[in-house]
Every structure is written in structure tokens, then in C-alpha cells.
Design a protein around this motif. Structure first.
Motif, PDB file in Angstrom:
ATOM      1  N   LYS A 106       0.839  -1.197   0.000  1.00 27.56           N
ATOM      2  CA  LYS A 106       0.000   0.000   0.000  1.00 27.56           C
ATOM      3  C   LYS A 106       0.875   1.248   0.000  1.00 27.56           C
ATOM      4  O   LYS A 106       1.655   1.470   0.925  1.00 27.56           O
ATOM      5  CB  LYS A 106      -0.906   0.013   1.233  1.00 27.56           C
ATOM      6  CG  LYS A 106      -1.896  -1.137   1.309  1.00 27.56           C
ATOM      7  CD  LYS A 106      -2.705  -1.067   2.591  1.00 27.56           C
ATOM      8  CE  LYS A 106      -3.647  -2.247   2.740  1.00 27.56           C
ATOM      9  NZ  LYS A 106      -4.389  -2.204   4.038  1.00 27.56           N
ATOM     10  N   ASN A 107       0.728   2.066  -1.056  1.00 25.35           N
ATOM     11  CA  ASN A 107       1.598   3.229  -1.193  1.00 25.35           C
ATOM     12  C   ASN A 107       0.794   4.452  -1.646  1.00 25.35           C
ATOM     13  O   ASN A 107       1.071   5.035  -2.693  1.00 25.35           O
ATOM     14  CB  ASN A 107       2.727   2.925  -2.188  1.00 25.35           C
ATOM     15  CG  ASN A 107       3.757   4.030  -2.257  1.00 25.35           C
ATOM     16  OD1 ASN A 107       4.156   4.588  -1.238  1.00 25.35           O
ATOM     17  ND2 ASN A 107       4.190   4.381  -3.454  1.00 25.35           N
ATOM     18  N   TYR A 123      11.620  -7.238  -7.879  1.00 20.06           N
ATOM     19  CA  TYR A 123      12.780  -6.344  -7.858  1.00 20.06           C
ATOM     20  C   TYR A 123      12.568  -5.227  -6.848  1.00 20.06           C
ATOM     21  O   TYR A 123      13.458  -4.914  -6.047  1.00 20.06           O
ATOM     22  CB  TYR A 123      13.008  -5.763  -9.262  1.00 20.06           C
ATOM     23  CG  TYR A 123      13.833  -4.500  -9.256  1.00 20.06           C
ATOM     24  CD1 TYR A 123      15.226  -4.555  -9.144  1.00 20.06           C
ATOM     25  CD2 TYR A 123      13.232  -3.241  -9.337  1.00 20.06           C
ATOM     26  CE1 TYR A 123      15.993  -3.400  -9.122  1.00 20.06           C
ATOM     27  CE2 TYR A 123      13.994  -2.084  -9.318  1.00 20.06           C
ATOM     28  CZ  TYR A 123      15.364  -2.165  -9.206  1.00 20.06           C
ATOM     29  OH  TYR A 123      16.109  -1.013  -9.167  1.00 20.06           O
ATOM     30  N   MET A 124      11.393  -4.593  -6.875  1.00 15.67           N
ATOM     31  CA  MET A 124      11.142  -3.428  -6.027  1.00 15.67           C
ATOM     32  C   MET A 124      11.310  -3.757  -4.551  1.00 15.67           C
ATOM     33  O   MET A 124      11.828  -2.944  -3.784  1.00 15.67           O
ATOM     34  CB  MET A 124       9.741  -2.880  -6.290  1.00 15.67           C
ATOM     35  CG  MET A 124       9.603  -2.180  -7.624  1.00 15.67           C
ATOM     36  SD  MET A 124      10.477  -0.588  -7.675  1.00 15.67           S
ATOM     37  CE  MET A 124       9.345   0.413  -6.708  1.00 15.67           C
ATOM     38  N   PHE A 125      10.883  -4.936  -4.141  1.00 21.42           N
ATOM     39  CA  PHE A 125      11.004  -5.312  -2.739  1.00 21.42           C
ATOM     40  C   PHE A 125      12.424  -5.741  -2.388  1.00 21.42           C
ATOM     41  O   PHE A 125      13.040  -5.226  -1.451  1.00 21.42           O
ATOM     42  CB  PHE A 125      10.026  -6.441  -2.417  1.00 21.42           C
ATOM     43  CG  PHE A 125      10.105  -6.928  -0.993  1.00 21.42           C
ATOM     44  CD1 PHE A 125       9.711  -6.124   0.063  1.00 21.42           C
ATOM     45  CD2 PHE A 125      10.579  -8.202  -0.705  1.00 21.42           C
ATOM     46  CE1 PHE A 125       9.780  -6.573   1.384  1.00 21.42           C
ATOM     47  CE2 PHE A 125      10.652  -8.663   0.603  1.00 21.42           C
ATOM     48  CZ  PHE A 125      10.248  -7.844   1.643  1.00 21.42           C
ATOM     49  N   ALA A 126      12.966  -6.672  -3.176  1.00 20.07           N
ATOM     50  CA  ALA A 126      14.276  -7.232  -2.843  1.00 20.07           C
ATOM     51  C   ALA A 126      15.369  -6.180  -2.846  1.00 20.07           C
ATOM     52  O   ALA A 126      16.240  -6.165  -1.964  1.00 20.07           O
ATOM     53  CB  ALA A 126      14.618  -8.358  -3.815  1.00 20.07           C
ATOM     54  N   VAL A 127      15.329  -5.270  -3.811  1.00 12.00           N
ATOM     55  CA  VAL A 127      16.403  -4.280  -3.904  1.00 12.00           C
ATOM     56  C   VAL A 127      16.372  -3.302  -2.737  1.00 12.00           C
ATOM     57  O   VAL A 127      17.422  -2.890  -2.231  1.00 12.00           O
ATOM     58  CB  VAL A 127      16.345  -3.544  -5.259  1.00 12.00           C
ATOM     59  CG1 VAL A 127      15.201  -2.549  -5.312  1.00 12.00           C
ATOM     60  CG2 VAL A 127      17.652  -2.826  -5.545  1.00 12.00           C
ATOM     61  N   VAL A 128      15.181  -2.952  -2.269  1.00  9.46           N
ATOM     62  CA  VAL A 128      15.086  -2.029  -1.135  1.00  9.46           C
ATOM     63  C   VAL A 128      15.567  -2.704   0.144  1.00  9.46           C
ATOM     64  O   VAL A 128      16.300  -2.106   0.937  1.00  9.46           O
ATOM     65  CB  VAL A 128      13.636  -1.509  -0.981  1.00  9.46           C
ATOM     66  CG1 VAL A 128      13.481  -0.712   0.318  1.00  9.46           C
ATOM     67  CG2 VAL A 128      13.256  -0.633  -2.173  1.00  9.46           C
ATOM     68  N   VAL A 129      15.175  -3.959   0.337  1.00  9.71           N
ATOM     69  CA  VAL A 129      15.653  -4.703   1.506  1.00  9.71           C
ATOM     70  C   VAL A 129      17.176  -4.842   1.467  1.00  9.71           C
ATOM     71  O   VAL A 129      17.873  -4.587   2.453  1.00  9.71           O
ATOM     72  CB  VAL A 129      14.992  -6.098   1.571  1.00  9.71           C
ATOM     73  CG1 VAL A 129      15.666  -6.956   2.649  1.00  9.71           C
ATOM     74  CG2 VAL A 129      13.505  -5.970   1.858  1.00  9.71           C
ATOM     75  N   LYS A 151       8.820   5.508  -4.703  1.00 11.01           N
ATOM     76  CA  LYS A 151       8.265   4.235  -4.246  1.00 11.01           C
ATOM     77  C   LYS A 151       9.262   3.516  -3.345  1.00 11.01           C
ATOM     78  O   LYS A 151       8.891   2.984  -2.288  1.00 11.01           O
ATOM     79  CB  LYS A 151       7.916   3.351  -5.440  1.00 11.01           C
ATOM     80  CG  LYS A 151       6.747   3.838  -6.276  1.00 11.01           C
ATOM     81  CD  LYS A 151       6.478   2.891  -7.439  1.00 11.01           C
ATOM     82  CE  LYS A 151       5.312   3.361  -8.274  1.00 11.01           C
ATOM     83  NZ  LYS A 151       5.042   2.464  -9.426  1.00 11.01           N
ATOM     84  N   GLN A 152      10.509   3.497  -3.751  1.00 12.61           N
ATOM     85  CA  GLN A 152      11.499   2.774  -2.977  1.00 12.61           C
ATOM     86  C   GLN A 152      11.797   3.457  -1.645  1.00 12.61           C
ATOM     87  O   GLN A 152      12.028   2.786  -0.643  1.00 12.61           O
ATOM     88  CB  GLN A 152      12.774   2.596  -3.809  1.00 12.61           C
ATOM     89  CG  GLN A 152      12.538   1.665  -4.998  1.00 12.61           C
ATOM     90  CD  GLN A 152      13.777   1.431  -5.828  1.00 12.61           C
ATOM     91  OE1 GLN A 152      14.802   2.084  -5.647  1.00 12.61           O
ATOM     92  NE2 GLN A 152      13.706   0.503  -6.760  1.00 12.61           N
ATOM     93  N   VAL A 153      11.763   4.771  -1.638  1.00 12.82           N
ATOM     94  CA  VAL A 153      11.952   5.489  -0.382  1.00 12.82           C
ATOM     95  C   VAL A 153      10.778   5.222   0.566  1.00 12.82           C
ATOM     96  O   VAL A 153      10.962   4.996   1.774  1.00 12.82           O
ATOM     97  CB  VAL A 153      12.125   7.003  -0.641  1.00 12.82           C
ATOM     98  CG1 VAL A 153      12.009   7.791   0.663  1.00 12.82           C
ATOM     99  CG2 VAL A 153      13.470   7.279  -1.304  1.00 12.82           C
ATOM    100  N   ALA A 154       9.558   5.206   0.030  1.00 13.33           N
ATOM    101  CA  ALA A 154       8.381   4.924   0.868  1.00 13.33           C
ATOM    102  C   ALA A 154       8.476   3.534   1.479  1.00 13.33           C
ATOM    103  O   ALA A 154       8.189   3.344   2.677  1.00 13.33           O
ATOM    104  CB  ALA A 154       7.110   5.053   0.032  1.00 13.33           C
ATOM    105  N   LEU A 159      10.106  -0.121   6.195  1.00  8.57           N
ATOM    106  CA  LEU A 159      10.956  -1.201   6.690  1.00  8.57           C
ATOM    107  C   LEU A 159      11.868  -0.757   7.827  1.00  8.57           C
ATOM    108  O   LEU A 159      12.585  -1.567   8.406  1.00  8.57           O
ATOM    109  CB  LEU A 159      11.815  -1.751   5.539  1.00  8.57           C
ATOM    110  CG  LEU A 159      11.052  -2.399   4.381  1.00  8.57           C
ATOM    111  CD1 LEU A 159      12.020  -2.835   3.283  1.00  8.57           C
ATOM    112  CD2 LEU A 159      10.226  -3.583   4.856  1.00  8.57           C
ATOM    113  N   GLY A 160      11.838   0.558   8.133  1.00 11.20           N
ATOM    114  CA  GLY A 160      12.608   1.061   9.270  1.00 11.20           C
ATOM    115  C   GLY A 160      13.875   1.808   8.921  1.00 11.20           C
ATOM    116  O   GLY A 160      14.640   2.167   9.824  1.00 11.20           O
ATOM    117  N   ARG A 161      14.114   2.064   7.637  1.00  7.99           N
ATOM    118  CA  ARG A 161      15.337   2.786   7.284  1.00  7.99           C
ATOM    119  C   ARG A 161      15.166   4.271   7.610  1.00  7.99           C
ATOM    120  O   ARG A 161      14.180   4.899   7.208  1.00  7.99           O
ATOM    121  CB  ARG A 161      15.665   2.606   5.797  1.00  7.99           C
ATOM    122  CG  ARG A 161      16.971   3.278   5.412  1.00  7.99           C
ATOM    123  CD  ARG A 161      17.549   2.778   4.100  1.00  7.99           C
ATOM    124  NE  ARG A 161      18.907   3.284   3.934  1.00  7.99           N
ATOM    125  CZ  ARG A 161      19.765   2.875   3.015  1.00  7.99           C
ATOM    126  NH1 ARG A 161      19.410   1.926   2.161  1.00  7.99           N
ATOM    127  NH2 ARG A 161      20.973   3.380   2.951  1.00  7.99           N
TER     128      ARG A 161
END
Length: 244
Positions: A106-107, A123-129, A151-154, A159-161
Motif C-alpha cells: 500500500k503506497n 525487484y522493487m522489494f528485494a532491492v530495497v531490503v 516508491k522505494q523510499v516509501a 521497513l525502518g530505514r
């Protein structure tokens, strides 16, 4: 500081990938950063060990150096940890394509998938993690990915970054038909030149000439010489994101 080159072993490296790797090296040199090689094989239906092996051979042949590496398919437990974190925040939902669900994040109406219909991490999930877990300060990639920053910043915030990386974007290489070089469109792998006995210095020189028309580039360039002499021209856009 730390940056990464993150090819996906769904095919052979082409000249567009090598241009991106040169840009990674240039930013690393400018920022005195270490380079991490990440093999982004989250798409297990298309990625193979053969392509991973060939990627390493090509990079070593050209003179690209890295200080550490990781493989996404070996990081399943890490992805599960962050997946549960999003579940606990009620930030995930299912959407169906035929009878197979995708898991969406949800974004604020600009939602995107973090698991595809085959149950694979996107890709969007794995790369951000990975960028969070592996402490990446500098993200270097093609200008076609600029629109994914928000999107990746959100997702990273969820995720706590706390501290976001700096994003650098470089120009792309295009084929004669006007399309960007891509594996999906059959762009020729750099391995063919390596296996044919081509000189790495000539390949690097030709690549720099193609990427920087109008710039006087020697006919032979080592990787180090390309970065040292032309690195400041390689990337052209810098974007800083904060957690605010």
C-alpha cells in the motif's frame, strides 16, 4: 561509504550493463566508496548459475573490481523478516491475476507488487531490503529508474530505514533502432567479444566513445583509465532523499 553493481543473471551482460558498471566505479572513486557485487536472481524462473558465472568472468576480464558480494536467492530468510514486518503494519494485500495472487504494498494509491503471481520476490522489494541490509549509501543506476525513487523510499521508510541513500543516475546506451540496450530485445552479450579474443581496452574505449559522442577518447582504455580520465562525465544526475 558503499555502492553496488547489481546485474540480474537472466542473460549475458551487454554493453549497457558495462556502461552502468563504469558509472558505479566512477561514483565509488569520487566518493571513496567500496563496491559490492549483488547478483539479483530473485526471478528464479529466468536466472541461471551459468549466467552468474559468465557475469563474473566478463567483469574480471574488463578490470571491474569489487570488495564484497551477495546473491539474492540466498537471502530468503531476510526477505521473510521484512515481509512479516509489513504484514504487521497492515501494509500488504492480495490482488488476483487469473487464479494466482500478487502481494501488493500500500503506497498512497501508487501501490506496487512485492511478490509476483509465482510467489517470487519482486525487484522493487528485494532491492530495497538489500540496499538497507547491506548498508548502501550510494545507488547508481540508469536514468530510466528515476521514477522509482519515491516508491522505494516509501518502502524503505516502512521497513525502518532512517537515513536514505544518495541516488545517482546515468545516461543509457541505445541500439541503432533507438531502443535502449536490453536483454529482452536480444542485445548481444559482451562475452562474445571476450571469447573471440578481443582486447578489453578496445572494448572499453569503444563503449566510452558510444556513450560520450563528441568526447575525444583514446582507442585503448583500461577500466582504471576510463574512470580516472572520464569518470566525472559518466553520471549526470544526483538526487538526495531524506527520511523526513
Amino acid at each position: 561509504m558503499k555502492t553496488r553493481f547489481a546485474p540480474s543473471p537472466t542473460g549475458y551482460l551487454h554493453k549497457g550493463h558495462i556502461w552502468s558498471a563504469l558509472c558505479v566505479s566512477a561514483v565509488a572513486k569520487a566518493k571513496d566508496a567500496n563496491i559490492h557485487l549483488r547478483l539479483e536472481d530473485h526471478d528464479l524462473l529466468r536466472c541461471t548459475k551459468h549466467f552468474s558465472d559468465e557475469i563474473r568472468k566478463d567483469l574480471e576480464w574488463l578490470g571491474f573490481e569489487w570488495q564484497s558480494e551477495s546473491v539474492q536467492s540466498e537471502r530468503g530468510e531476510i526477505y521473510e523478516k521484512y515481509f512479516k514486518m509489513l504484514q504487521e503494519q497492515n501494509l500488504l494485500y492480495e490482488t488476483y491475476k487469473t487464479d494466482k495472487p500478487k502481494i501488493m504494498f500500500k503506497n498512497f494509491g501508487d501501490d506496487f507488487a512485492i511478490k509476483d503471481a509465482f510467489g517470487q520476490w519482486t525487484y522493487m522489494f528485494a532491492v530495497v531490503v538489500d540496499d538497507f541490509e547491506e548498508n548502501m549509501d550510494l545507488i547508481v543506476r540508469g536514468e530510466d529508474l528515476k521514477d522509482s525513487i519515491d516508491k522505494q523510499v516509501a518502502l524503505a521508510k516502512s521497513l525502518g530505514r532512517k537515513e536514505m541513500p544518495q541516488f545517482f543516475h546515468h545516461s543509457l546506451l541505445y541500439a541503432s533502432n533507438g531502443k535502449k540496450l536490453s536483454k529482452r530485445d536480444g542485445s548481444e552479450g559482451i562475452c562474445k567479444e571476450r571469447e573471440a579474443g578481443a582486447a578489453a581496452k578496445k572494448v572499453i574505449s569503444g563503449l566510452c566513445k558510444a556513450a560520450m559522442p563528441g568526447i575525444d577518447v583514446p582507442d585503448e582504455l583500461s577500466w582504471e583509465e576510463a574512470v580516472q580520465n572520464f569518470g566525472f562525465l559518466f553520471y549526470h544526475h544526483e538526487h538526495h532523499s531524506t527520511a523526513s
